[in-house]
Write a protein that holds these residues in place. Structure first.
Motif, PDB file in Angstrom:
ATOM      1  N   GLU A  90       0.831  -1.210   0.000  1.00 55.70           N
ATOM      2  CA  GLU A  90       0.000   0.000   0.000  1.00 55.70           C
ATOM      3  C   GLU A  90       0.862   1.255   0.000  1.00 55.70           C
ATOM      4  OE1 GLU A  90      -3.244   0.326   2.792  1.00 55.70           O
ATOM      5  OE2 GLU A  90      -3.911  -1.724   2.368  1.00 55.70           O
ATOM      6  N   ILE A  91       1.993   1.221   0.694  1.00 52.67           N
ATOM      7  CA  ILE A  91       2.910   2.371   0.689  1.00 52.67           C
ATOM      8  C   ILE A  91       3.408   2.620  -0.735  1.00 52.67           C
ATOM      9  CG2 ILE A  91       5.198   3.178   1.439  1.00 52.67           C
ATOM     10  CD1 ILE A  91       3.043   3.473   3.581  1.00 52.67           C
ATOM     11  N   VAL A  92       3.737   1.561  -1.445  1.00 54.25           N
ATOM     12  CA  VAL A  92       4.172   1.719  -2.837  1.00 54.25           C
ATOM     13  C   VAL A  92       3.047   2.356  -3.652  1.00 54.25           C
ATOM     14  CG1 VAL A  92       4.782   0.475  -4.958  1.00 54.25           C
ATOM     15  CG2 VAL A  92       5.892  -0.125  -2.795  1.00 54.25           C
ATOM     16  N   GLU A  93       1.827   1.831  -3.519  1.00 50.31           N
ATOM     17  CA  GLU A  93       0.709   2.367  -4.299  1.00 50.31           C
ATOM     18  C   GLU A  93       0.420   3.824  -3.944  1.00 50.31           C
ATOM     19  OE1 GLU A  93      -0.573   0.983  -6.978  1.00 50.31           O
ATOM     20  OE2 GLU A  93       0.773  -0.710  -6.600  1.00 50.31           O
ATOM     21  N   ARG A  94       0.430   4.153  -2.658  1.00 54.40           N
ATOM     22  CA  ARG A  94       0.199   5.542  -2.237  1.00 54.40           C
ATOM     23  C   ARG A  94       1.291   6.459  -2.794  1.00 54.40           C
ATOM     24  NH1 ARG A  94      -3.335   6.344   2.387  1.00 54.40           N
ATOM     25  NH2 ARG A  94      -2.182   8.232   2.845  1.00 54.40           N
ATOM     26  N   SER A  95       2.509   5.952  -2.823  1.00 48.85           N
ATOM     27  CA  SER A  95       3.628   6.748  -3.322  1.00 48.85           C
ATOM     28  C   SER A  95       3.495   6.996  -4.819  1.00 48.85           C
ATOM     29  CB  SER A  95       4.950   6.047  -3.011  1.00 48.85           C
ATOM     30  OG  SER A  95       5.129   5.922  -1.611  1.00 48.85           O
ATOM     31  N   LEU A  96       3.015   5.999  -5.552  1.00 53.81           N
ATOM     32  CA  LEU A  96       2.843   6.150  -6.995  1.00 53.81           C
ATOM     33  C   LEU A  96       1.620   7.001  -7.337  1.00 53.81           C
ATOM     34  CD1 LEU A  96       3.709   2.507  -8.092  1.00 53.81           C
ATOM     35  CD2 LEU A  96       5.113   4.559  -8.432  1.00 53.81           C
ATOM     36  N   ASP A  97       0.634   6.969  -6.448  1.00 52.10           N
ATOM     37  CA  ASP A  97      -0.604   7.718  -6.670  1.00 52.10           C
ATOM     38  C   ASP A  97      -0.524   9.075  -5.961  1.00 52.10           C
ATOM     39  OD1 ASP A  97      -3.181   8.211  -7.587  1.00 52.10           O
ATOM     40  OD2 ASP A  97      -4.104   7.325  -5.797  1.00 52.10           O
ATOM     41  N   ASP A  98       0.535   9.791  -6.221  1.00 49.25           N
ATOM     42  CA  ASP A  98       0.806  11.078  -5.577  1.00 49.25           C
ATOM     43  C   ASP A  98       1.328  12.033  -6.651  1.00 49.25           C
ATOM     44  OD1 ASP A  98       1.483  13.164  -3.851  1.00 49.25           O
ATOM     45  OD2 ASP A  98       3.109  12.067  -2.861  1.00 49.25           O
ATOM     46  N   PRO A  99       0.431  12.519  -7.522  1.00 50.59           N
ATOM     47  CA  PRO A  99       0.894  13.308  -8.668  1.00 50.59           C
ATOM     48  C   PRO A  99       1.665  14.573  -8.287  1.00 50.59           C
ATOM     49  CG  PRO A  99      -1.504  13.414  -8.464  1.00 50.59           C
ATOM     50  CD  PRO A  99      -1.013  12.404  -7.477  1.00 50.59           C
ATOM     51  N   ARG A 101       3.679  14.689  -5.784  1.00 51.64           N
ATOM     52  CA  ARG A 101       4.885  14.210  -5.097  1.00 51.64           C
ATOM     53  C   ARG A 101       5.055  14.861  -3.722  1.00 51.64           C
ATOM     54  NH1 ARG A 101       9.657  13.833  -9.610  1.00 51.64           N
ATOM     55  NH2 ARG A 101       8.419  12.892 -11.246  1.00 51.64           N
ATOM     56  N   ARG A 102       3.943  14.958  -3.001  1.00 47.66           N
ATOM     57  CA  ARG A 102       4.021  15.530  -1.652  1.00 47.66           C
ATOM     58  C   ARG A 102       4.655  14.570  -0.669  1.00 47.66           C
ATOM     59  NH1 ARG A 102      -1.420  17.908   0.389  1.00 47.66           N
ATOM     60  NH2 ARG A 102      -1.940  15.711   0.293  1.00 47.66           N
ATOM     61  N   GLY A 103       4.605  13.293  -0.957  1.00 51.20           N
ATOM     62  CA  GLY A 103       5.178  12.305  -0.059  1.00 51.20           C
ATOM     63  C   GLY A 103       4.333  12.133   1.193  1.00 51.20           C
ATOM     64  N   CYS A 104       4.958  11.694   2.224  1.00 55.60           N
ATOM     65  CA  CYS A 104       4.320  11.430   3.517  1.00 55.60           C
ATOM     66  C   CYS A 104       4.656  12.591   4.459  1.00 55.60           C
ATOM     67  CB  CYS A 104       4.861  10.119   4.067  1.00 55.60           C
ATOM     68  SG  CYS A 104       4.433   9.765   5.782  1.00 55.60           S
ATOM     69  N   LEU A 105       3.655  13.174   5.048  1.00 57.78           N
ATOM     70  CA  LEU A 105       3.887  14.303   5.958  1.00 57.78           C
ATOM     71  C   LEU A 105       4.830  13.911   7.086  1.00 57.78           C
ATOM     72  CD1 LEU A 105       3.302  17.197   6.904  1.00 57.78           C
ATOM     73  CD2 LEU A 105       1.298  16.293   8.111  1.00 57.78           C
ATOM     74  N   LEU A 106       4.686  12.718   7.605  1.00 53.61           N
ATOM     75  CA  LEU A 106       5.526  12.261   8.705  1.00 53.61           C
ATOM     76  C   LEU A 106       6.989  12.132   8.269  1.00 53.61           C
ATOM     77  CD1 LEU A 106       5.506  11.320  11.635  1.00 53.61           C
ATOM     78  CD2 LEU A 106       4.965   9.030  10.818  1.00 53.61           C
ATOM     79  N   VAL A 107       7.210  11.516   7.118  1.00 57.88           N
ATOM     80  CA  VAL A 107       8.573  11.344   6.620  1.00 57.88           C
ATOM     81  C   VAL A 107       9.170  12.700   6.245  1.00 57.88           C
ATOM     82  CG1 VAL A 107      10.002  10.292   4.821  1.00 57.88           C
ATOM     83  CG2 VAL A 107       8.135   8.986   5.857  1.00 57.88           C
ATOM     84  N   ASN A 108       8.388  13.535   5.584  1.00 58.57           N
ATOM     85  CA  ASN A 108       8.876  14.877   5.243  1.00 58.57           C
ATOM     86  C   ASN A 108       9.305  15.620   6.510  1.00 58.57           C
ATOM     87  OD1 ASN A 108       8.025  14.173   2.680  1.00 58.57           O
ATOM     88  ND2 ASN A 108       6.294  15.593   2.641  1.00 58.57           N
ATOM     89  N   LEU A 162      10.847  -0.710   8.645  1.00 60.35           N
ATOM     90  CA  LEU A 162      10.607   0.718   8.829  1.00 60.35           C
ATOM     91  C   LEU A 162      11.528   1.516   7.906  1.00 60.35           C
ATOM     92  CD1 LEU A 162       9.264   3.113  10.259  1.00 60.35           C
ATOM     93  CD2 LEU A 162      11.053   2.931  12.022  1.00 60.35           C
ATOM     94  N   GLY A 163      12.799   1.131   7.844  1.00 63.24           N
ATOM     95  CA  GLY A 163      13.745   1.806   6.957  1.00 63.24           C
ATOM     96  C   GLY A 163      13.327   1.697   5.499  1.00 63.24           C
ATOM     97  N   VAL A 164      12.810   0.557   5.102  1.00 60.67           N
ATOM     98  CA  VAL A 164      12.325   0.372   3.730  1.00 60.67           C
ATOM     99  C   VAL A 164      11.139   1.296   3.475  1.00 60.67           C
ATOM    100  CG1 VAL A 164      11.161  -1.287   2.200  1.00 60.67           C
ATOM    101  CG2 VAL A 164      13.225  -1.964   3.451  1.00 60.67           C
ATOM    102  N   THR A 165      10.235   1.368   4.446  1.00 64.29           N
ATOM    103  CA  THR A 165       9.063   2.245   4.315  1.00 64.29           C
ATOM    104  C   THR A 165       9.502   3.695   4.104  1.00 64.29           C
ATOM    105  OG1 THR A 165       7.747   0.781   5.714  1.00 64.29           O
ATOM    106  CG2 THR A 165       6.965   3.046   5.475  1.00 64.29           C
ATOM    107  N   LEU A 166      10.412   4.155   4.934  1.00 64.73           N
ATOM    108  CA  LEU A 166      10.899   5.528   4.815  1.00 64.73           C
ATOM    109  C   LEU A 166      11.625   5.726   3.491  1.00 64.73           C
ATOM    110  CD1 LEU A 166      12.267   6.083   8.440  1.00 64.73           C
ATOM    111  CD2 LEU A 166      10.019   6.637   7.537  1.00 64.73           C
TER     112      LEU A 166
END
Length: 194
Positions: A90-99, A101-108, A162-166
């Motif tokens: 799902e992280i991969v899909e969410r990342s690809l479905d982000d036109p 490219r805002r990314g994840c607020l937490l990771v940012n 977790l590192g892979v997710t980030l």
């Protein structure tokens, strides 16, 4: 006697989230926040405290609506190993479905703020710790049900996942390509297999 709030607090937090997410913490001013939230600066301070306090509320709301929701849904519907796999896919899909490219607020926020603000860094680390704990439960649960080899260290695998997710979230901002993101996830998930 305090007057009741004359604005929708949930909508105001969502607007603040969009502001921080789009512009980053440092570039977002209280004036920007108040304008986006549709409230006066004094109302912002009265309701949420300062910019930093508001940001903490936004991070909690973001976690509730993203990682916490996803973790609760997956843990309640899938076996442990499959829940971990589904989370990463799902992280991969969410990342690809982000036109945008805002990314994840937490990771940012981990990249922008954590190194410079120990208090906010601790808040961010707590949210990331919840994801790591989910991975640890998933690996340990998979070991209990026999789907994950018992000789793997659940804590180490959880930290790796977790590192892979980030990494996926950061890579997707620069290069949102399925082959790349799935190529990062696939070998990590293979460590859960016999």
């Amino acid at each position: 006697m305090a007057r009741p709030r004359e604005f929708d607090e949930a909508a105001a937090l969502d607007a603040a989230m969009e502001c921080f997410w789009g512009d980053g913490y440092e570039a977002t001013s209280v004036r920007d926040l108040a304008a986006r939230m549709g409230i006066a600066s004094t109302s912002l301070y009265n309701a949420f405290g300062d910019k930093r306090s508001l940001f903490c509320e936004v991070l909690r709301r973001y976690a509730d609506r993203s990682s916490r929701e996803r973790i609760a849904r997956l843990e309640s519907t899938l076996p442990p190993k499959q829940a971990v796999r589904a989370f990463l896919l799902e992280i991969v899909e969410r990342s690809l479905d982000d036109p945008e490219r805002r990314g994840c607020l937490l990771v940012n926020s981990a990249l922008e703020i954590a190194p410079h603000d120990p208090g906010l860094g601790a808040e961010i680390a707590d949210r990331l710790g919840e994801i790591e704990a989910f991975f640890r439960r998933g690996v340990a649960g998979g070991q209990t049900d026999g789907s994950v080899p018992p000789d793997r260290d659940a804590a180490d695998l959880a930290r790796l996942l977790l590192g892979v997710t980030l990494g996926v979230r950061v890579l997707a901002r620069a290069t949102p390509q399925r082959e790349l993101l799935e190529g990062v996830v696939r070998p990590a998930l293979a460590l859960l297999d016999w």
